[in-house]
Design a protein around this motif. Structure first.
Motif, PDB file in Angstrom:
ATOM      1  N   MET A  41       0.741  -1.081  -0.047  1.00  0.00           N
ATOM      2  CA  MET A  41      -0.028  -0.070  -0.025  1.00  0.00           C
ATOM      3  C   MET A  41       0.686   1.305   0.002  1.00  0.00           C
ATOM      4  O   MET A  41       0.178   2.433  -0.045  1.00  0.00           O
ATOM      5  CB  MET A  41      -1.098  -0.098   1.374  1.00  0.00           C
ATOM      6  CG  MET A  41      -2.070  -1.043   1.303  1.00  0.00           C
ATOM      7  SD  MET A  41      -3.189  -0.623  -0.101  1.00  0.00           S
ATOM      8  CE  MET A  41      -4.506  -1.521   0.331  1.00  0.00           C
ATOM      9  N   GLY A  42       2.026   1.150  -0.012  1.00  0.00           N
ATOM     10  CA  GLY A  42       2.981   2.330  -0.136  1.00  0.00           C
ATOM     11  C   GLY A  42       3.164   2.903   1.404  1.00  0.00           C
ATOM     12  O   GLY A  42       3.762   4.220   1.386  1.00  0.00           O
ATOM     13  N   LYS A  43       3.232   2.033   2.556  1.00  0.00           N
ATOM     14  CA  LYS A  43       3.502   2.668   3.798  1.00  0.00           C
ATOM     15  C   LYS A  43       4.975   3.165   3.869  1.00  0.00           C
ATOM     16  O   LYS A  43       5.285   4.273   4.478  1.00  0.00           O
ATOM     17  CB  LYS A  43       3.292   1.590   4.897  1.00  0.00           C
ATOM     18  CG  LYS A  43       3.616   2.126   6.055  1.00  0.00           C
ATOM     19  CD  LYS A  43       3.587   0.787   7.248  1.00  0.00           C
ATOM     20  CE  LYS A  43       4.341  -0.357   7.058  1.00  0.00           C
ATOM     21  NZ  LYS A  43       5.755   0.063   6.941  1.00  0.00           N
ATOM     22  N   SER A  44       5.942   2.395   3.433  1.00  0.00           N
ATOM     23  CA  SER A  44       7.500   2.878   3.560  1.00  0.00           C
ATOM     24  C   SER A  44       7.731   4.010   2.651  1.00  0.00           C
ATOM     25  O   SER A  44       8.451   4.722   3.043  1.00  0.00           O
ATOM     26  CB  SER A  44       8.178   1.845   3.168  1.00  0.00           C
ATOM     27  OG  SER A  44       7.948   0.531   3.733  1.00  0.00           O
ATOM     28  N   LYS A 100       9.149   7.752   4.338  1.00  0.00           N
ATOM     29  CA  LYS A 100      10.015   8.582   3.724  1.00  0.00           C
ATOM     30  C   LYS A 100       9.623   9.933   3.435  1.00  0.00           C
ATOM     31  O   LYS A 100      10.350  10.991   3.745  1.00  0.00           O
ATOM     32  CB  LYS A 100      10.555   8.023   2.406  1.00  0.00           C
ATOM     33  CG  LYS A 100      11.386   6.829   2.580  1.00  0.00           C
ATOM     34  CD  LYS A 100      11.943   6.140   1.054  1.00  0.00           C
ATOM     35  CE  LYS A 100      12.382   4.616   1.449  1.00  0.00           C
ATOM     36  NZ  LYS A 100      12.578   4.048   0.341  1.00  0.00           N
ATOM     37  N   LEU A 101       8.467  10.182   3.059  1.00  0.00           N
ATOM     38  CA  LEU A 101       7.878  11.676   2.822  1.00  0.00           C
ATOM     39  C   LEU A 101       7.722  12.262   4.180  1.00  0.00           C
ATOM     40  O   LEU A 101       7.725  13.587   4.074  1.00  0.00           O
ATOM     41  CB  LEU A 101       6.238  11.584   2.127  1.00  0.00           C
ATOM     42  CG  LEU A 101       6.467  11.120   0.812  1.00  0.00           C
ATOM     43  CD1 LEU A 101       5.067  11.011  -0.307  1.00  0.00           C
ATOM     44  CD2 LEU A 101       7.494  11.844  -0.271  1.00  0.00           C
ATOM     45  N   GLY A 146      -2.185   5.672  -4.634  1.00  0.00           N
ATOM     46  CA  GLY A 146      -2.516   5.387  -5.854  1.00  0.00           C
ATOM     47  C   GLY A 146      -2.100   6.288  -7.022  1.00  0.00           C
ATOM     48  O   GLY A 146      -2.365   6.090  -8.082  1.00  0.00           O
ATOM     49  N   HIS A 147      -1.865   7.419  -6.577  1.00  0.00           N
ATOM     50  CA  HIS A 147      -1.614   8.764  -7.502  1.00  0.00           C
ATOM     51  C   HIS A 147      -0.360   9.012  -7.576  1.00  0.00           C
ATOM     52  O   HIS A 147       0.897   8.150  -7.230  1.00  0.00           O
ATOM     53  CB  HIS A 147      -2.604   9.785  -7.225  1.00  0.00           C
ATOM     54  CG  HIS A 147      -3.770   9.562  -7.163  1.00  0.00           C
ATOM     55  ND1 HIS A 147      -4.748   9.273  -8.168  1.00  0.00           N
ATOM     56  CD2 HIS A 147      -4.822   9.464  -5.928  1.00  0.00           C
ATOM     57  CE1 HIS A 147      -5.880   8.947  -7.570  1.00  0.00           C
ATOM     58  NE2 HIS A 147      -6.070   8.967  -6.491  1.00  0.00           N
ATOM     59  N   SER A 148       0.248  10.238  -7.937  1.00  0.00           N
ATOM     60  CA  SER A 148       1.759  10.542  -8.385  1.00  0.00           C
ATOM     61  C   SER A 148       2.273  10.789  -6.863  1.00  0.00           C
ATOM     62  O   SER A 148       1.693  10.859  -5.918  1.00  0.00           O
ATOM     63  CB  SER A 148       1.570  11.868  -8.848  1.00  0.00           C
ATOM     64  OG  SER A 148       1.083  12.753  -8.163  1.00  0.00           O
ATOM     65  N   ILE A 149       3.573  10.770  -6.701  1.00  0.00           N
ATOM     66  CA  ILE A 149       4.243  10.913  -5.606  1.00  0.00           C
ATOM     67  C   ILE A 149       4.081  12.438  -5.100  1.00  0.00           C
ATOM     68  O   ILE A 149       4.044  12.748  -3.752  1.00  0.00           O
ATOM     69  CB  ILE A 149       5.800  10.628  -5.836  1.00  0.00           C
ATOM     70  CG1 ILE A 149       6.534  10.427  -4.429  1.00  0.00           C
ATOM     71  CG2 ILE A 149       6.409  11.772  -6.738  1.00  0.00           C
ATOM     72  CD1 ILE A 149       6.351   9.403  -3.475  1.00  0.00           C
ATOM     73  N   ARG A 202       2.826  13.537  -1.473  1.00  0.00           N
ATOM     74  CA  ARG A 202       3.677  14.682  -0.664  1.00  0.00           C
ATOM     75  C   ARG A 202       2.875  15.773  -0.198  1.00  0.00           C
ATOM     76  O   ARG A 202       3.094  16.172   0.849  1.00  0.00           O
ATOM     77  CB  ARG A 202       4.885  14.992  -1.507  1.00  0.00           C
ATOM     78  CG  ARG A 202       5.804  15.990  -0.868  1.00  0.00           C
ATOM     79  CD  ARG A 202       6.945  16.280  -1.738  1.00  0.00           C
ATOM     80  NE  ARG A 202       7.954  15.457  -2.104  1.00  0.00           N
ATOM     81  CZ  ARG A 202       8.247  14.757  -3.029  1.00  0.00           C
ATOM     82  NH1 ARG A 202       7.447  15.123  -4.058  1.00  0.00           N
ATOM     83  NH2 ARG A 202       9.150  13.648  -3.140  1.00  0.00           N
ATOM     84  N   GLN A 203       1.777  16.162  -1.135  1.00  0.00           N
ATOM     85  CA  GLN A 203       1.043  17.303  -0.671  1.00  0.00           C
ATOM     86  C   GLN A 203       0.051  16.751   0.410  1.00  0.00           C
ATOM     87  O   GLN A 203      -0.244  17.290   1.321  1.00  0.00           O
ATOM     88  CB  GLN A 203      -0.145  17.412  -2.015  1.00  0.00           C
ATOM     89  CG  GLN A 203      -0.850  18.717  -1.633  1.00  0.00           C
ATOM     90  CD  GLN A 203      -0.453  19.998  -1.082  1.00  0.00           C
ATOM     91  OE1 GLN A 203       0.879  20.445  -1.596  1.00  0.00           O
ATOM     92  NE2 GLN A 203      -1.078  20.637  -0.267  1.00  0.00           N
ATOM     93  N   ARG A 204      -0.397  15.503   0.450  1.00  0.00           N
ATOM     94  CA  ARG A 204      -1.363  14.926   1.172  1.00  0.00           C
ATOM     95  C   ARG A 204      -0.386  15.050   2.739  1.00  0.00           C
ATOM     96  O   ARG A 204      -1.165  15.165   3.730  1.00  0.00           O
ATOM     97  CB  ARG A 204      -1.813  13.612   1.039  1.00  0.00           C
ATOM     98  CG  ARG A 204      -2.953  12.926   2.139  1.00  0.00           C
ATOM     99  CD  ARG A 204      -3.926  13.698   2.075  1.00  0.00           C
ATOM    100  NE  ARG A 204      -4.743  13.093   3.144  1.00  0.00           N
ATOM    101  CZ  ARG A 204      -5.672  13.848   4.070  1.00  0.00           C
ATOM    102  NH1 ARG A 204      -5.561  14.811   4.189  1.00  0.00           N
ATOM    103  NH2 ARG A 204      -6.335  12.971   4.886  1.00  0.00           N
ATOM    104  N   VAL A 205       0.809  14.455   2.608  1.00  0.00           N
ATOM    105  CA  VAL A 205       1.540  14.269   3.961  1.00  0.00           C
ATOM    106  C   VAL A 205       1.583  15.633   4.635  1.00  0.00           C
ATOM    107  O   VAL A 205       1.496  16.129   5.776  1.00  0.00           O
ATOM    108  CB  VAL A 205       2.958  13.799   3.578  1.00  0.00           C
ATOM    109  CG1 VAL A 205       3.711  14.199   4.628  1.00  0.00           C
ATOM    110  CG2 VAL A 205       2.727  12.427   3.323  1.00  0.00           C
ATOM    111  N   ALA A 206       1.770  16.746   3.706  1.00  0.00           N
ATOM    112  CA  ALA A 206       2.024  18.177   4.217  1.00  0.00           C
ATOM    113  C   ALA A 206       0.730  18.889   4.836  1.00  0.00           C
ATOM    114  O   ALA A 206       0.759  19.387   5.937  1.00  0.00           O
ATOM    115  CB  ALA A 206       2.383  19.107   3.145  1.00  0.00           C
TER     116      ALA A 206
END
Length: 203
Positions: free
Chosen positions: A12-15, A19-20, A174-177, A181-185
């Motif tokens: 699911m992209g947790k790792s 990093k983000l 499932g979208h772009s990095i 990154r924007q969601r993490v921010a």
């Protein structure tokens, strides 16, 4: 200090999300990295005592361990009883180090957060998720991964829909990095706002 639990099912992209968060300035305790370190250190002889033949060149041979786990119905429980206390100890040491520095927020990357009851020791939960087809493609593209092994791992994990429902925040990976990154921010900004507003008085 705010303890943010980051989790997500296999593939699911947790790792990548960890990093983000690190890129955004939050210290991250990576459970997978801790386990890797333990497998080449103090956990290696303990694992070999229960799963004979898994110790090779001073470290746990993950392929041999996976082979033995597939043959034993109680294998995962036995392995977890060895590894989880050591991982918890490393996590506690990480938290104390960051607390001593005056750190405001930390990320605890915990693969089996819900499955192990770890939600009780975090203040907020972030779940990495994506479409099941994307997840499947990612996982089956990994070296030495088979359909059988993938299904065996999935069977041990809390369903993604339940994780999403129980999360404070969800990141669709499932979208772009850049989108991630924007969601993490956004999540970091919201957590800072909530922390400043006194929502996490026990943190």
């Amino acid at each position: 200090m705010l303890r943010i639990g980051l989790t997500g099912s296999i593939g699911m992209g947790k790792s990548t999300m960890a990093k983000l968060f690190a890129e955004a300035g939050l210290p991250v305790n990576d459970a997978d990295a801790v386990v890797h370190d333990l497998y080449s250190g103090e956990a290696a002889p303990l694992v070999d005592a229960v799963f004979p033949g898994t110790l090779k060149d001073g470290a746990v041979d993950r392929r041999e361990l996976a082979r033995q786990l597939a043959l034993r119905s109680d294998g995962f429980k036995q392995l977890e009883s060895i590894v989880h206390p050591l991982v918890r100890q490393r996590e506690a040491e990480f938290i104390e180090r960051e607390r001593a520095k005056g750190t405001m927020m930390v990320i605890l990357d915990i693969p089996l957060l819900f499955e192990s009851g770890a939600e009780k020791r975090v203040d907020a939960i972030v779940v990495a998720s994506c479409d099941p087809q994307i997840q499947r493609q990612r996982v089956l593209a990994r070296p030495n991964m088979t359909e059988e092994k993938f299904n065996m791992i999935l069977a041990r994990q809390t369903p993604d829909a339940e994780k999403r429902a129980r999360a404070d925040y969800v990141i669709d990976t499932g979208h772009s990095i850049d989108a991630a990154r924007q969601r993490v921010a956004e999540i970091v900004s919201d957590l800072k706002r909530r922390l400043a507003g006194g929502e996490f008085l026990n943190a």
